[in-house]
Design a protein around this motif. Structure first.
Motif, PDB file in Angstrom:
ATOM      1  N   GLN A 238      31.725   2.728 -11.234  1.00 14.90           N
ATOM      2  CA  GLN A 238      30.627   3.236 -10.426  1.00 14.90           C
ATOM      3  C   GLN A 238      31.029   4.577  -9.820  1.00 14.90           C
ATOM      4  O   GLN A 238      32.041   4.661  -9.144  1.00 14.90           O
ATOM      5  CB  GLN A 238      30.257   2.252  -9.307  1.00 14.90           C
ATOM      6  CG  GLN A 238      29.715   0.931  -9.818  1.00 14.90           C
ATOM      7  CD  GLN A 238      29.233   0.049  -8.678  1.00 14.90           C
ATOM      8  OE1 GLN A 238      28.685   0.539  -7.696  1.00 14.90           O
ATOM      9  NE2 GLN A 238      29.434  -1.259  -8.821  1.00 14.90           N
ATOM     10  N   LYS A 239      30.239   5.604 -10.094  1.00 14.74           N
ATOM     11  CA  LYS A 239      30.523   6.932  -9.560  1.00 14.74           C
ATOM     12  C   LYS A 239      29.874   7.077  -8.189  1.00 14.74           C
ATOM     13  O   LYS A 239      28.652   6.963  -8.049  1.00 14.74           O
ATOM     14  CB  LYS A 239      29.981   8.007 -10.504  1.00 14.74           C
ATOM     15  CG  LYS A 239      30.710   8.097 -11.835  1.00 14.74           C
ATOM     16  CD  LYS A 239      32.071   8.755 -11.675  1.00 14.74           C
ATOM     17  CE  LYS A 239      32.741   8.975 -13.022  1.00 14.74           C
ATOM     18  NZ  LYS A 239      34.067   9.618 -12.879  1.00 14.74           N
ATOM     19  N   VAL A 240      30.703   7.303  -7.181  1.00 14.48           N
ATOM     20  CA  VAL A 240      30.220   7.475  -5.817  1.00 14.48           C
ATOM     21  C   VAL A 240      30.832   8.749  -5.253  1.00 14.48           C
ATOM     22  O   VAL A 240      32.032   9.000  -5.419  1.00 14.48           O
ATOM     23  CB  VAL A 240      30.597   6.271  -4.922  1.00 14.48           C
ATOM     24  CG1 VAL A 240      30.126   6.491  -3.494  1.00 14.48           C
ATOM     25  CG2 VAL A 240      29.991   4.989  -5.479  1.00 14.48           C
ATOM     26  N   SER A 241      30.022   9.556  -4.601  1.00 13.30           N
ATOM     27  CA  SER A 241      30.516  10.790  -3.995  1.00 13.30           C
ATOM     28  C   SER A 241      30.418  10.681  -2.479  1.00 13.30           C
ATOM     29  O   SER A 241      29.375  10.308  -1.943  1.00 13.30           O
ATOM     30  CB  SER A 241      29.691  11.984  -4.490  1.00 13.30           C
ATOM     31  OG  SER A 241      30.110  13.166  -3.848  1.00 13.30           O
ATOM     32  N   VAL A 242      31.515  10.987  -1.795  1.00 12.35           N
ATOM     33  CA  VAL A 242      31.538  11.002  -0.333  1.00 12.35           C
ATOM     34  C   VAL A 242      31.869  12.418   0.090  1.00 12.35           C
ATOM     35  O   VAL A 242      32.960  12.923  -0.168  1.00 12.35           O
ATOM     36  CB  VAL A 242      32.583  10.017   0.227  1.00 12.35           C
ATOM     37  CG1 VAL A 242      32.652  10.132   1.744  1.00 12.35           C
ATOM     38  CG2 VAL A 242      32.242   8.587  -0.173  1.00 12.35           C
TER      39      VAL A 242
ATOM     40  N   TYR B 216      28.677  12.562   5.122  1.00  8.69           N
ATOM     41  CA  TYR B 216      29.337  11.375   5.676  1.00  8.69           C
ATOM     42  C   TYR B 216      30.264  11.749   6.825  1.00  8.69           C
ATOM     43  O   TYR B 216      30.219  11.135   7.910  1.00  8.69           O
ATOM     44  CB  TYR B 216      30.122  10.674   4.564  1.00  8.69           C
ATOM     45  CG  TYR B 216      31.186   9.716   5.064  1.00  8.69           C
ATOM     46  CD1 TYR B 216      30.862   8.456   5.535  1.00  8.69           C
ATOM     47  CD2 TYR B 216      32.545  10.083   5.058  1.00  8.69           C
ATOM     48  CE1 TYR B 216      31.842   7.574   5.987  1.00  8.69           C
ATOM     49  CE2 TYR B 216      33.520   9.224   5.509  1.00  8.69           C
ATOM     50  CZ  TYR B 216      33.161   7.967   5.974  1.00  8.69           C
ATOM     51  OH  TYR B 216      34.128   7.111   6.436  1.00  8.69           O
TER      52      TYR B 216
ATOM     53  N   THR C 189      37.968   8.880   1.667  1.00  7.67           N
ATOM     54  CA  THR C 189      38.813   9.355   0.568  1.00  7.67           C
ATOM     55  C   THR C 189      38.953   8.314  -0.527  1.00  7.67           C
ATOM     56  O   THR C 189      38.884   8.630  -1.723  1.00  7.67           O
ATOM     57  CB  THR C 189      40.203   9.742   1.105  1.00  7.67           C
ATOM     58  OG1 THR C 189      40.067  10.746   2.115  1.00  7.67           O
ATOM     59  CG2 THR C 189      41.090  10.272  -0.014  1.00  7.67           C
TER      60      THR C 189
ATOM     61  N   MET D  37      35.554   2.466  -6.089  1.00  7.17           N
ATOM     62  CA  MET D  37      34.309   2.226  -6.826  1.00  7.17           C
ATOM     63  C   MET D  37      34.416   2.696  -8.272  1.00  7.17           C
ATOM     64  O   MET D  37      33.817   2.084  -9.174  1.00  7.17           O
ATOM     65  CB  MET D  37      33.154   2.940  -6.126  1.00  7.17           C
ATOM     66  CG  MET D  37      32.843   2.399  -4.731  1.00  7.17           C
ATOM     67  SD  MET D  37      32.559   0.607  -4.712  1.00  7.17           S
ATOM     68  CE  MET D  37      31.055   0.502  -5.676  1.00  7.17           C
ATOM     69  N   GLU D  38      35.191   3.756  -8.506  1.00  5.81           N
ATOM     70  CA  GLU D  38      35.360   4.237  -9.876  1.00  5.81           C
ATOM     71  C   GLU D  38      36.104   3.218 -10.729  1.00  5.81           C
ATOM     72  O   GLU D  38      35.895   3.141 -11.946  1.00  5.81           O
ATOM     73  CB  GLU D  38      36.099   5.575  -9.879  1.00  5.81           C
ATOM     74  CG  GLU D  38      36.098   6.256 -11.233  1.00  5.81           C
ATOM     75  CD  GLU D  38      36.587   7.686 -11.173  1.00  5.81           C
ATOM     76  OE1 GLU D  38      36.844   8.253 -12.244  1.00  5.81           O
ATOM     77  OE2 GLU D  38      36.709   8.237 -10.061  1.00  5.81           O
TER      78      GLU D  38
ATOM     79  N   TYR E 235      37.180   5.226  -0.899  1.00  4.80           N
ATOM     80  CA  TYR E 235      36.014   4.455  -1.364  1.00  4.80           C
ATOM     81  C   TYR E 235      35.561   4.895  -2.757  1.00  4.80           C
ATOM     82  O   TYR E 235      35.342   4.046  -3.636  1.00  4.80           O
ATOM     83  CB  TYR E 235      34.880   4.574  -0.348  1.00  4.80           C
ATOM     84  CG  TYR E 235      33.631   3.822  -0.748  1.00  4.80           C
ATOM     85  CD1 TYR E 235      33.615   2.427  -0.772  1.00  4.80           C
ATOM     86  CD2 TYR E 235      32.472   4.507  -1.114  1.00  4.80           C
ATOM     87  CE1 TYR E 235      32.471   1.737  -1.145  1.00  4.80           C
ATOM     88  CE2 TYR E 235      31.328   3.825  -1.485  1.00  4.80           C
ATOM     89  CZ  TYR E 235      31.327   2.445  -1.499  1.00  4.80           C
ATOM     90  OH  TYR E 235      30.197   1.765  -1.875  1.00  4.80           O
ATOM     91  N   PRO E 236      35.443   6.219  -3.033  1.00  2.32           N
ATOM     92  CA  PRO E 236      35.061   6.620  -4.396  1.00  2.32           C
ATOM     93  C   PRO E 236      36.085   6.204  -5.441  1.00  2.32           C
ATOM     94  O   PRO E 236      35.720   5.867  -6.575  1.00  2.32           O
ATOM     95  CB  PRO E 236      34.957   8.148  -4.309  1.00  2.32           C
ATOM     96  CG  PRO E 236      34.752   8.438  -2.864  1.00  2.32           C
ATOM     97  CD  PRO E 236      35.538   7.398  -2.139  1.00  2.32           C
TER      98      PRO E 236
END
Length: 664
Positions: free
Chosen positions: A380-384, A388, A369, A375-376, A371-372
């Protein structure tokens, strides 16, 4: 004038809560019974004032008083009355008022039903509960005033989000709040125990009903929210690992661990420190869920607010509440001790291992929940997403579910594998047989589904065997033992069986569901899994406060023919669009159809149609209902209404926290 009365009641409640936060604590420190009793009076007064404020806000929505800014922003004259009333908590300010009202009601419950509590423990618990209420009332009054006026008042208001114009709004948020806020009581009990210097079996007995009082509505709220998203959003799924969905799952997981840990503390005076830590963390995750919804850091269909200043306020509350409680725990933890020993094969050991797996899966969800979000912050755009969780969450869940059936079969304090094996023989054989049968019926390519069904039977049979074990006397089955079975034991068996039903539904949906998404025209038929879908007609219809493109379909399953209607609605007032799925629910599965936009092509105009076959999906929500009913049955146990004995050893002035071990 009515809104001003509500505002005045809110301010008075804030002042009363501030007094309750200080004076009972002083009374507990000094041993002043008058000041300790003051906490009981103020808790009930505070609840009455907040009930008045909330009733006034609801009346403002019912009367369509658009001079109140909140009413003007979230309701309209053509909005049905039921949804105008539900709009009271279908927004940020109103939902926060409901939050503090539930906080106060739980505090009043401690005051009203805590006659068997030690006076000092009750006073400290009420004081801590009032500290939480004071903070949230300050948040409501200074950043989220629900009674702010609008001048001049408009003739009509802005429509409530159409996605929220649903019966789910009436029940889902209040149930979730009862769960979230209910863990504030266990938090208050935990901090009070640390301050008082006693975390014993009696304390665990007093706290456990409040754990259930939070866990039951939270279970219902999550199940209802899943069902609401299933039929309302038109996505064709029951869980999407949305960050705000995860925000409700995390405190539920830790609340489940807390419930089982409190049993060990109550029965064997073990894991007292662990139980306190879980109580702190469960409420902390509830606060974090509030932060996610209201901080503006997430874009979600569940989010209420996009104001970062509100998020900072809530983040400060999380820091003070969680940081202060954990700091206190760190100071007291070295002094927490327990004389209750148990072997590596015992019920205590099984429940401890259960807790560790629950903590592990909670950590997986927490990481996925946040981590994105982290990172934002670094651009940095990260999708989990599901890959996963399927890879990490599912494998950790399997040993946890196996332990659910093993635990109740173990003896307290000491057991052995040689005595455990005969107890699980028939359950194990039935599970193995079901795995082989499912493999042959479904085909061994679906070995995952076969294993899921076998695990479901393991859980259901385990619940039945737990009852059979209690009902079997020296001479065999004993009717008297059936009649005298405590509701808590029945509740445990029902909840574990409900978990098995839920696992069966998840297994079927994960491995056996089918879907087709394509452009269809009237008269066209498509095969989807076990069903055949024929597009019958398309027409425009007018609703109470919307217009819709309505499509009719004929769905055939095993010779059974049903007509389903799916709509694409447009709400002129807000210019929002929603999808209303056509669903044919059955015991073995659901036919599900949702329509999209019209498309033009060489073969003529068509409509995007999403057709699904969802086997056993209803078992997911029925299993959740069974679990909640099991928790309610446990809560109804007379032993919790009577409470724990009040004749306890005196509180030590210094040294380790008292830990009285009950006689075997």
């Amino acid at each position: 004038m009515l809104a001003e009365i509500g505002q005045f009641a809110l301010i008075l409640a804030f002042l009363v809560a501030a007094a309750q936060a200080v004076l009972p604590m002083v009374g507990a420190i000094r041993g002043d019974s008058a000041l300790m009793n003051f906490g009981r009076t103020t808790a009930q007064l505070q609840a009455a004032l907040l009930a008045l404020a909330f009733a006034i806000l609801m009346a403002s929505f019912a009367r369509a008083d658009f001079s109140v800014a909140l009413v003007a922003q979230h309701s309209a004259l053509d909005q049905p009355l039921a949804y105008r009333l539900a709009a009271t908590w279908g927004n940020h300010e109103g939902s926060m008022l409901l939050w503090v009202l539930i906080l106060a009601l739980f505090g009043a419950g401690i005051a009203a039903f805590g006659d068997n509590l030690r006076a000092s423990l009750q006073a400290r618990t009420l004081s801590i509960q009032a500290m939480i209420t004071t903070a949230f009332l300050a948040f409501s009054i200074f950043t989220s005033n629900p009674f702010a006026r609008l001048d001049p008042a408009p003739l009509d208001g802005s429509e409530l989000n159409p996605l929220l114009q649903d019966p789910g709004l009436v029940f889902h948020p209040p149930l979730l709040y009862l769960g979230y806020v209910g863990f504030s009581v266990t938090f208050s009990f935990a901090v009070a125990a640390l301050l008082e210097g006693r975390a014993d079996a009696a304390w665990a007995r007093w706290m456990r009903p409040w754990v259930l009082a939070a866990w039951v509505p939270l279970t219902l709220g999550i199940a209802l929210g899943s069902f609401w998203a299933y039929y309302e959003l038109g996505w064709g799924g029951w869980w999407f690992w949305d960050p705000v969905e995860n925000a409700s799952l995390m405190p539920w997981l830790l609340g489940t661990a807390l419930l089982h840990s409190a049993i060990v503390t109550e029965k064997r005076q073990a894991l007292a420190g662990w139980t306190i830590l879980l109580a702190i963390l469960a409420f902390s995750l509830s606060l974090i869920g509030t932060f996610l919804v209201r901080s503006g850091i997430l874009t979600s269909v569940h989010a209420f607010a996009v104001d970062p200043e509100r998020g900072v306020f809530i983040l400060g509350m999380i820091g003070v509440a969680t940081g202060g409680a954990l700091a206190l725990f760190a100071l007291r933890a070295p002094m927490l001790r327990s004389g209750a020993l148990f072997s590596g094969v015992s019920r205590e050991a099984g429940l401890t291992l259960n807790n560790l797996f629950l903590m592990a899966v909670t950590s997986v969800v927490f990481f996925g929940t946040f981590y994105p979000v982290v990172m934002e912050a670094f651009d940095q755009k990260v999708s989990v997403g599901p890959p996963y969780y399927n890879m990490v969450f599912a494998p950790l869940s399997v040993p946890l579910l196996i332990l659910v059936t093993v635990g109740p079969m173990l003896a307290w304090k000491r057991d052995s594998l040689s005595t455990l094996a005969p107890k699980l023989k028939w359950v194990g054989l039935a599970t193995l047989a079901s795995f082989v049968a499912a493999g042959f019926l479904l085909g061994w390519s679906e070995v995952g589904a076969a294993f899921g069904f076998a695990l479901a039977l393991w859980l259901i049979a385990g619940g039945v065997m737990a009852l059979a074990k209690r009902w079997r006397g020296a001479a065999g089955f004993n009717v008297r033992l059936v009649r005298t079975t405590p509701p808590a034991v029945l509740g445990m068996a029902l909840a574990h069986a409900g978990l098995g039903v839920l696992v069966a539904g998840i297994s079927a949906m994960s491995a056996l569901s089918a879907e087709r998404i394509l452009v269809m025209r009237p008269g066209q038929t498509v095969e989807v899994g076990a069903i055949a879908v024929k597009f019958l007609s398309l027409a425009e219809v007018q609703g109470a406060n919307y217009r819709a493109m309505q499509a009719q379909f004929e769905v055939t399953r095993g010779g059974r023919v049903r007509t389903l209607v799916s709509e694409r609605r447009i709400y002129p007032n807000s210019r929002n669009q929603t999808t209303e799925a056509g669903i044919d629910a059955g015991f073995l599965g659901n036919s599900y159809i949702a329509i999209g936009d019209q498309q033009q092509g060489p073969a003529g105009d068509g409509l995007v149609v999403r057709s699904y076959w969802h086997p056993l999906v209803g078992w997911i929500w029925f299993g959740g209902l069974m679990m909640a009913l099991g928790g309610a049955a446990s809560l109804a146990d007379r032993r919790y209404r009577i409470g724990a004995a009040t004749k306890l050893p005196p509180v030590p002035k210094a040294g380790p926290v008292a830990a009285t071990v009950p006689a075997e």
